[in-house]
Motif scaffolding. Structure first.
Motif, PDB file in Angstrom:
ATOM      1  N   GLY A  30       0.919  -1.296  -0.181  1.00 28.29           N
ATOM      2  CA  GLY A  30       0.015   0.033  -0.015  1.00 28.29           C
ATOM      3  C   GLY A  30       1.000   1.032   0.054  1.00 28.29           C
ATOM      4  N   LEU A  31       1.898   1.131  -0.494  1.00 33.04           N
ATOM      5  CA  LEU A  31       2.931   2.340  -0.814  1.00 33.04           C
ATOM      6  C   LEU A  31       2.454   3.403  -1.813  1.00 33.04           C
ATOM      7  N   ASN A  32       2.788   4.637  -1.482  1.00 34.00           N
ATOM      8  CA  ASN A  32       2.410   5.637  -2.365  1.00 34.00           C
ATOM      9  C   ASN A  32       3.782   6.620  -2.523  1.00 34.00           C
ATOM     10  N   LYS A  33       3.792   7.584  -3.339  1.00 38.98           N
ATOM     11  CA  LYS A  33       4.964   8.534  -3.220  1.00 38.98           C
ATOM     12  C   LYS A  33       5.354   8.777  -1.898  1.00 38.98           C
ATOM     13  N   ARG A  34       6.420   9.178  -1.545  1.00 43.25           N
ATOM     14  CA  ARG A  34       7.122   9.714  -0.382  1.00 43.25           C
ATOM     15  C   ARG A  34       6.759   8.806   0.557  1.00 43.25           C
ATOM     16  N   ASP A  35       6.081   7.787   0.789  1.00 42.43           N
ATOM     17  CA  ASP A  35       5.900   6.906   1.840  1.00 42.43           C
ATOM     18  C   ASP A  35       7.382   6.416   2.250  1.00 42.43           C
ATOM     19  N   ARG A  36       7.455   5.714   3.557  1.00 43.88           N
ATOM     20  CA  ARG A  36       8.666   5.260   4.162  1.00 43.88           C
ATOM     21  C   ARG A  36       8.495   3.780   4.155  1.00 43.88           C
ATOM     22  N   ILE A  37       9.498   3.111   3.652  1.00 47.59           N
ATOM     23  CA  ILE A  37       9.802   1.733   3.922  1.00 47.59           C
ATOM     24  C   ILE A  37      10.627   1.340   5.044  1.00 47.59           C
ATOM     25  N   ALA A  38      10.515   0.117   5.566  1.00 53.11           N
ATOM     26  CA  ALA A  38      11.177  -0.504   6.693  1.00 53.11           C
ATOM     27  C   ALA A  38      12.016  -1.866   5.940  1.00 53.11           C
ATOM     28  N   TYR A  39      13.159  -1.741   6.413  1.00 51.65           N
ATOM     29  CA  TYR A  39      13.870  -3.225   6.189  1.00 51.65           C
ATOM     30  C   TYR A  39      14.359  -3.933   7.288  1.00 51.65           C
ATOM     31  N   THR A  40      13.722  -5.178   7.642  1.00 47.51           N
ATOM     32  CA  THR A  40      14.217  -5.976   8.867  1.00 47.51           C
ATOM     33  C   THR A  40      15.278  -7.013   8.487  1.00 47.51           C
ATOM     34  N   ILE A  41      16.202  -7.206   9.122  1.00 42.69           N
ATOM     35  CA  ILE A  41      16.981  -7.975   8.950  1.00 42.69           C
ATOM     36  C   ILE A  41      17.003  -9.238  10.025  1.00 42.69           C
ATOM     37  N   GLU A  42      16.499 -10.207   9.345  1.00 47.86           N
ATOM     38  CA  GLU A  42      16.604 -11.604  10.267  1.00 47.86           C
ATOM     39  C   GLU A  42      17.802 -12.246  10.659  1.00 47.86           C
ATOM     40  N   SER A  43      17.591 -13.138  11.650  1.00 43.47           N
ATOM     41  CA  SER A  43      18.908 -13.639  12.139  1.00 43.47           C
ATOM     42  C   SER A  43      19.609 -14.615  11.217  1.00 43.47           C
ATOM     43  N   ASP A  44      18.552 -15.169  10.123  1.00 41.55           N
ATOM     44  CA  ASP A  44      19.079 -16.130   9.061  1.00 41.55           C
ATOM     45  C   ASP A  44      19.700 -15.487   8.152  1.00 41.55           C
ATOM     46  N   GLY A  45      19.764 -14.202   8.091  1.00 44.52           N
ATOM     47  CA  GLY A  45      20.213 -13.345   6.832  1.00 44.52           C
ATOM     48  C   GLY A  45      19.249 -13.039   6.050  1.00 44.52           C
ATOM     49  N   ARG A  46      17.881 -13.182   5.993  1.00 49.08           N
ATOM     50  CA  ARG A  46      16.871 -12.914   5.098  1.00 49.08           C
ATOM     51  C   ARG A  46      16.533 -11.428   5.517  1.00 49.08           C
ATOM     52  N   VAL A  47      16.097 -10.641   4.375  1.00 48.88           N
ATOM     53  CA  VAL A  47      15.682  -9.051   4.765  1.00 48.88           C
ATOM     54  C   VAL A  47      14.496  -9.265   4.232  1.00 48.88           C
ATOM     55  N   THR A  48      13.297  -8.487   5.277  1.00 47.75           N
ATOM     56  CA  THR A  48      12.018  -8.290   4.799  1.00 47.75           C
ATOM     57  C   THR A  48      11.785  -6.773   4.428  1.00 47.75           C
ATOM     58  N   ILE A  49      10.905  -6.433   3.743  1.00 50.00           N
ATOM     59  CA  ILE A  49      10.673  -4.948   3.466  1.00 50.00           C
ATOM     60  C   ILE A  49       9.295  -4.933   3.755  1.00 50.00           C
ATOM     61  N   SER A  50       8.959  -3.810   4.536  1.00 47.80           N
ATOM     62  CA  SER A  50       7.575  -3.487   4.950  1.00 47.80           C
ATOM     63  C   SER A  50       7.300  -2.206   4.827  1.00 47.80           C
ATOM     64  N   ARG A  51       5.930  -1.737   4.860  1.00 48.19           N
ATOM     65  CA  ARG A  51       5.754  -0.205   5.150  1.00 48.19           C
ATOM     66  C   ARG A  51       6.170   0.036   6.409  1.00 48.19           C
ATOM     67  N   ALA A  52       6.741   1.343   6.350  1.00 48.41           N
ATOM     68  CA  ALA A  52       7.485   2.009   7.957  1.00 48.41           C
ATOM     69  C   ALA A  52       6.085   2.365   8.556  1.00 48.41           C
ATOM     70  N   GLY A  53       6.064   1.839  10.022  1.00 48.76           N
ATOM     71  CA  GLY A  53       5.016   2.268  10.649  1.00 48.76           C
ATOM     72  C   GLY A  53       5.018   3.450  11.270  1.00 48.76           C
ATOM     73  N   ASP A  54       3.752   3.846  11.682  1.00 54.37           N
ATOM     74  CA  ASP A  54       3.657   5.190  12.302  1.00 54.37           C
ATOM     75  C   ASP A  54       4.493   5.223  13.761  1.00 54.37           C
ATOM     76  N   ALA A  55       5.167   6.279  13.855  1.00 54.63           N
ATOM     77  CA  ALA A  55       6.023   6.555  15.253  1.00 54.63           C
ATOM     78  C   ALA A  55       5.195   6.212  16.274  1.00 54.63           C
ATOM     79  N   ASN A  56       3.771   6.274  16.306  1.00 54.28           N
ATOM     80  CA  ASN A  56       3.082   6.150  17.422  1.00 54.28           C
ATOM     81  C   ASN A  56       2.567   4.423  17.620  1.00 54.28           C
ATOM     82  N   ASN A  57       3.027   3.849  16.591  1.00 54.12           N
ATOM     83  CA  ASN A  57       2.942   2.330  16.860  1.00 54.12           C
ATOM     84  C   ASN A  57       3.893   1.592  17.734  1.00 54.12           C
ATOM     85  N   ASP A  58       3.518   0.530  18.483  1.00 54.05           N
ATOM     86  CA  ASP A  58       4.586  -0.172  19.342  1.00 54.05           C
ATOM     87  C   ASP A  58       5.266  -0.623  18.531  1.00 54.05           C
TER      88      ASP A  58
END
Length: 110
Positions: A30-58
């Motif tokens: 659900g990305l639009n222009k200027r949205d932020r994305i997050a990269y998560t590096i897993e312990s097994d070396g995999r990297v997942t991309i997700s929509r960066a969360g709101d600063a108010n999220n846990d």
């Protein structure tokens, strides 16, 4: 939708290490222009991309959900149907509770 281990799209890094997020990925996230994305590096070396969360999220919620998803994938035998006895017990405990998820928290709950 493809499973997390099956590549469904690719992109190329430019000389400046930039890339375009492929259309299918933008749609799923659900990305639009200027949205932020997050990269998560897993312990097994995999990297997942997700929509960066709101600063108010846990900040731990995403990690917890990733843990659950991985555990379900690795140990599907642990996933079981909730028994009718447990479902009835849960209903008896919360059946009369009114909850408005959109209501602001009281000051003492902030």
């Amino acid at each position: 939708m493809a499973t997390p281990s099956t590549p469904c799209s690719e992109s190329t890094l430019t000389d400046r290490y930039q890339t375009t997020v492929p259309d299918p990925v933008r749609k799923v996230l659900g990305l639009n222009k200027r949205d932020r994305i997050a990269y998560t590096i897993e312990s097994d070396g995999r990297v997942t991309i997700s929509r960066a969360g709101d600063a108010n999220n846990d900040p731990l919620l995403g990690q917890f959900l990733d843990f659950l998803a991985t555990d379900i994938q690795v140990n599907p035998q642990h996933v079981r149907q909730v028994s009718s006895d447990l479902a009835n017990r849960i209903r008896s405990l919360v059946g009369n509770v009114d909850l408005d998820l959109d209501a602001p928290l009281a000051a003492e709950d902030e």
